[in-house]
Every structure is written in C-alpha cells, then in structure tokens.
Design a protein around this motif. Structure first.
Motif, PDB file in Angstrom:
ATOM      1  N   GLU A  53      70.104  39.407  18.107  1.00  0.00           N
ATOM      2  CA  GLU A  53      68.761  39.811  17.661  1.00  0.00           C
ATOM      3  C   GLU A  53      68.673  41.291  17.310  1.00  0.00           C
ATOM      4  N   GLU A  54      69.633  42.113  17.764  1.00  0.00           N
ATOM      5  CA  GLU A  54      69.645  43.539  17.440  1.00  0.00           C
ATOM      6  C   GLU A  54      70.571  43.865  16.265  1.00  0.00           C
ATOM      7  N   ARG A  65      80.568  45.334  19.218  1.00  0.00           N
ATOM      8  CA  ARG A  65      79.694  46.397  18.735  1.00  0.00           C
ATOM      9  C   ARG A  65      80.489  47.524  18.096  1.00  0.00           C
ATOM     10  N   HIS A 109      73.892  43.276  16.197  1.00  0.00           N
ATOM     11  CA  HIS A 109      75.278  43.487  16.599  1.00  0.00           C
ATOM     12  C   HIS A 109      76.071  42.204  16.375  1.00  0.00           C
TER      13      HIS A 109
END
Length: 96
Positions: free
Chosen positions: A39-40, A56, A42
C-alpha cells in the motif's frame, strides 16, 4: 541464562539471495516467483514457500535500485532466496 547469539551486520556481499552463511538452515531457501507493491508502493517479493519479503529501495539504508525497473525485477524471478520466515520456523523447531 540464554546465550545472546549476535550476528554481524549484513553487507552487500554475498548477494542477498545467496544461500545463508550465518548458521541458518540452508534448506530454508525459496525461489522468487513474482512481485507486487504494498500500500506504500514498496516492492514485495512473492516466494515459492508461500512467504513474502519486502524489497525496499531506501538509500542509504537499503539499496536495491533493481526494484525500480520492471525488467530488472523480472530478471530476478526464479532466483534463489533465503527465506527468513522459513529459517525462523526451522530454528524454533530445534529449540524444543
């Protein structure tokens, strides 16, 4: 008392998907079967063992520029990867 089993910090060599050299079970290896974004945004590797691992790219702490390129990610599919989750399960089994 429990022995404090300290390990050296990981470096770029050997490669992050090389077989483990820190005493973990070598049979805890999996293969990268795909990638998805969290969701971010990554990148997360999907492993053949069913676990996932964030990949990441956050320099200078985590340098994985290959995650930012679709062709470079595709080239990693099928590559061996030492799954930390599987290694923990093997270690937990040995302690009992």
């Amino acid at each position: 008392m429990r022995k404090n089993d300290e390990r050296a910090s990981l470096t770029n060599a050997p490669g992050e998907s090389d077989p483990p050299t820190d005493g973990r079970n070598a049979h805890a290896s999996a293969r990268i079967v795909g990638f998805h974004q969290d969701e971010e945004g990554h990148w997360v590797a999907e492993l053949s063992c069913g676990h996932t691992q964030h990949m990441r790219h956050l320099p200078p702490w985590q340098s994985r520029p290959w995650t930012q390129d679709a062709e470079a990610r595709a080239a990693r599919i099928g590559e061996a990867f030492a799954c930390g989750w599987c290694a923990q399960e093997v270690t937990a089994d040995k302690e009992f």
